[in-house]
Write a protein that holds these residues in place. Structure first.
Motif, mmCIF file in Angstrom:
data_model
loop_
_atom_site.group_PDB
_atom_site.id
_atom_site.type_symbol
_atom_site.label_atom_id
_atom_site.label_comp_id
_atom_site.label_asym_id
_atom_site.label_seq_id
_atom_site.Cartn_x
_atom_site.Cartn_y
_atom_site.Cartn_z
ATOM 1 N N PHE A 120 36.021 36.587 49.475
ATOM 2 C CA PHE A 120 37.445 37.557 49.673
ATOM 3 C C PHE A 120 38.656 36.727 49.776
ATOM 4 N N GLY A 121 38.751 35.702 50.537
ATOM 5 C CA GLY A 121 40.067 35.054 50.403
ATOM 6 C C GLY A 121 40.520 34.593 49.508
ATOM 7 N N ALA A 122 39.539 34.024 48.437
ATOM 8 C CA ALA A 122 40.262 33.390 47.445
ATOM 9 C C ALA A 122 40.634 34.522 46.180
ATOM 10 N N VAL A 123 39.783 35.654 46.197
ATOM 11 C CA VAL A 123 40.232 36.508 45.484
ATOM 12 C C VAL A 123 41.465 37.327 45.858
ATOM 13 N N CYS A 124 41.635 37.642 47.224
ATOM 14 C CA CYS A 124 43.045 38.068 47.622
ATOM 15 C C CYS A 124 44.091 37.166 47.505
ATOM 16 N N LEU A 125 43.932 35.788 47.599
ATOM 17 C CA LEU A 125 44.999 34.945 47.418
ATOM 18 C C LEU A 125 45.396 35.122 45.831
ATOM 19 N N ASN A 126 44.472 34.861 44.920
ATOM 20 C CA ASN A 126 45.012 35.026 43.379
ATOM 21 C C ASN A 126 45.499 36.383 42.993
ATOM 22 N N LEU A 127 44.527 37.326 43.096
ATOM 23 C CA LEU A 127 45.138 38.603 42.716
ATOM 24 C C LEU A 127 46.126 39.209 43.544
ATOM 25 N N ALA A 128 45.709 39.644 44.762
ATOM 26 C CA ALA A 128 46.696 40.127 45.464
ATOM 27 C C ALA A 128 48.239 39.247 45.938
ATOM 28 N N GLY A 129 47.804 38.170 45.847
ATOM 29 C CA GLY A 129 48.887 37.246 46.024
ATOM 30 C C GLY A 129 49.973 37.186 45.126
ATOM 31 N N ASN A 130 49.255 37.107 43.786
ATOM 32 C CA ASN A 130 50.207 37.200 42.650
ATOM 33 C C ASN A 130 51.153 38.300 42.705
ATOM 34 N N VAL A 131 50.491 39.371 43.097
ATOM 35 C CA VAL A 131 51.306 40.724 43.028
ATOM 36 C C VAL A 131 52.307 40.922 44.120
ATOM 37 N N LEU A 132 51.849 40.445 45.122
ATOM 38 C CA LEU A 132 52.560 40.658 46.713
ATOM 39 C C LEU A 132 53.757 39.757 46.550
ATOM 40 N N LEU B 260 45.332 32.152 27.956
ATOM 41 C CA LEU B 260 46.087 33.088 27.044
ATOM 42 C C LEU B 260 45.367 34.450 26.848
ATOM 43 N N ILE B 261 44.525 34.497 27.382
ATOM 44 C CA ILE B 261 43.538 35.848 27.337
ATOM 45 C C ILE B 261 43.946 36.886 28.401
ATOM 46 N N PRO B 262 44.511 38.294 27.985
ATOM 47 C CA PRO B 262 44.698 38.976 28.921
ATOM 48 C C PRO B 262 43.701 39.515 29.668
ATOM 49 N N PHE B 263 43.528 39.570 30.922
ATOM 50 C CA PHE B 263 42.371 40.058 31.914
ATOM 51 C C PHE B 263 41.238 39.154 32.144
ATOM 52 N N HIS B 264 41.602 38.138 31.518
ATOM 53 C CA HIS B 264 40.440 36.956 31.680
ATOM 54 C C HIS B 264 40.012 36.513 32.994
ATOM 55 N N GLU B 265 40.978 36.085 33.437
ATOM 56 C CA GLU B 265 40.993 35.622 35.050
ATOM 57 C C GLU B 265 40.723 36.656 35.884
ATOM 58 N N ILE B 266 41.509 37.715 35.656
ATOM 59 C CA ILE B 266 41.349 38.885 36.539
ATOM 60 C C ILE B 266 39.722 39.378 36.641
ATOM 61 N N LYS B 267 39.246 39.465 35.368
ATOM 62 C CA LYS B 267 37.846 39.776 35.401
ATOM 63 C C LYS B 267 36.879 38.861 35.995
ATOM 64 N N ARG B 268 37.256 37.464 35.896
ATOM 65 C CA ARG B 268 36.506 36.430 36.611
ATOM 66 C C ARG B 268 36.515 36.569 37.879
ATOM 67 N N PHE B 269 37.466 36.615 38.436
ATOM 68 C CA PHE B 269 37.760 36.949 39.989
ATOM 69 C C PHE B 269 37.176 38.086 40.458
ATOM 70 N N TYR B 270 37.043 39.246 39.738
ATOM 71 C CA TYR B 270 36.147 40.354 40.129
ATOM 72 C C TYR B 270 34.631 40.187 40.013
ATOM 73 N N THR B 271 34.399 39.542 38.948
ATOM 74 C CA THR B 271 32.843 39.443 38.792
ATOM 75 C C THR B 271 32.263 38.343 39.528
ATOM 76 N N TYR B 272 32.810 37.227 39.920
ATOM 77 C CA TYR B 272 32.301 36.203 40.904
ATOM 78 C C TYR B 272 33.094 36.350 42.301
ATOM 79 N N ALA B 273 33.543 37.580 42.921
ATOM 80 C CA ALA B 273 34.152 37.519 44.098
ATOM 81 C C ALA B 273 33.020 37.326 45.141
ATOM 82 N N HIS B 274 31.882 37.633 44.976
ATOM 83 C CA HIS B 274 30.867 37.471 46.019
ATOM 84 C C HIS B 274 30.782 35.952 46.302
ATOM 85 N N ARG B 275 30.942 35.049 45.305
ATOM 86 C CA ARG B 275 30.717 33.430 45.099
ATOM 87 C C ARG B 275 32.072 32.859 45.853
ATOM 88 N N LEU B 276 33.213 33.318 45.221
ATOM 89 C CA LEU B 276 34.530 32.854 45.381
ATOM 90 C C LEU B 276 34.863 33.189 46.777
#
Length: 156
Positions: free
Chosen positions: A65-77, A47-63
């Motif tokens: 590129f595919g997981a980050v794109c799927l979540n962030l870009a996928g939700n937009v597209l 329920l916290i705006p930008f919390h998950e977006i920030k988490r995906f950005y912060t841990y992009a190297h661990r998660l």
């Protein structure tokens, strides 16, 4: 919808929109390749705006590129077609605010259904990203309309 469109064009847009909605519902609720199963029964929500977006950005190297794109870009597209088709099909939705509101409401419905069905998770960031996708889709609609009007003007 502009009066210049034929019944066939309107029907074709309607069929494409229905296919898009069916595919979207499948991927959001039933796609096993995206982990959409009923085996996980715990509620997850953000329920916290930008919390998950920030988490995906912060841990992009661990998660990855595919997981980050799927979540962030996928939700937009995933919601770009919604913002494009709605004003094509419903004349009243040729208004940006109405289209954004309907897109937000549809996204909210999806998020609530995911929470209640325990498939996926309720995430306020998904609402933001999906609504951004609707906005981009509306811009695509405006560009298409501009091109169509130019083409019609040239024919005269």
């Amino acid at each position: 919808m502009s009066d210049e469109r034929t019944i066939g064009q309107r029907f074709f847009c309607f069929i494409l929109f229905c296919c898009y909605l069916a595919a979207l519902i499948y991927f959001l609720f039933f796609s096993e390749s995206l982990g959409r199963t009923f085996s996980e029964r715990t509620y997850h929500y953000n329920l916290i705006p930008f919390h998950e977006i920030k988490r995906f950005y912060t841990y992009a190297h661990r998660l990855g590129f595919g997981a980050v794109c799927l979540n962030l870009a996928g939700n937009v597209l995933a919601f770009v077609p919604f913002g494009t088709f709605l004003p094509l099909l419903i004349k009243k939705c040729q208004n940006l605010m109405r289209t954004l509101l309907l897109g937000f409401e549809f996204s909210l419905l999806v998020e609530v259904l995911q929470l209640l069905s325990k498939v996926g998770s309720f995430d306020v960031d998904d609402l933001l990203l999906n609504t951004l996708g609707v906005l981009i889709g509306y811009i695509v609609f405006l560009i298409m309309e501009g091109c169509r009007k130019k083409k019609r003007k040239k024919k005269r």
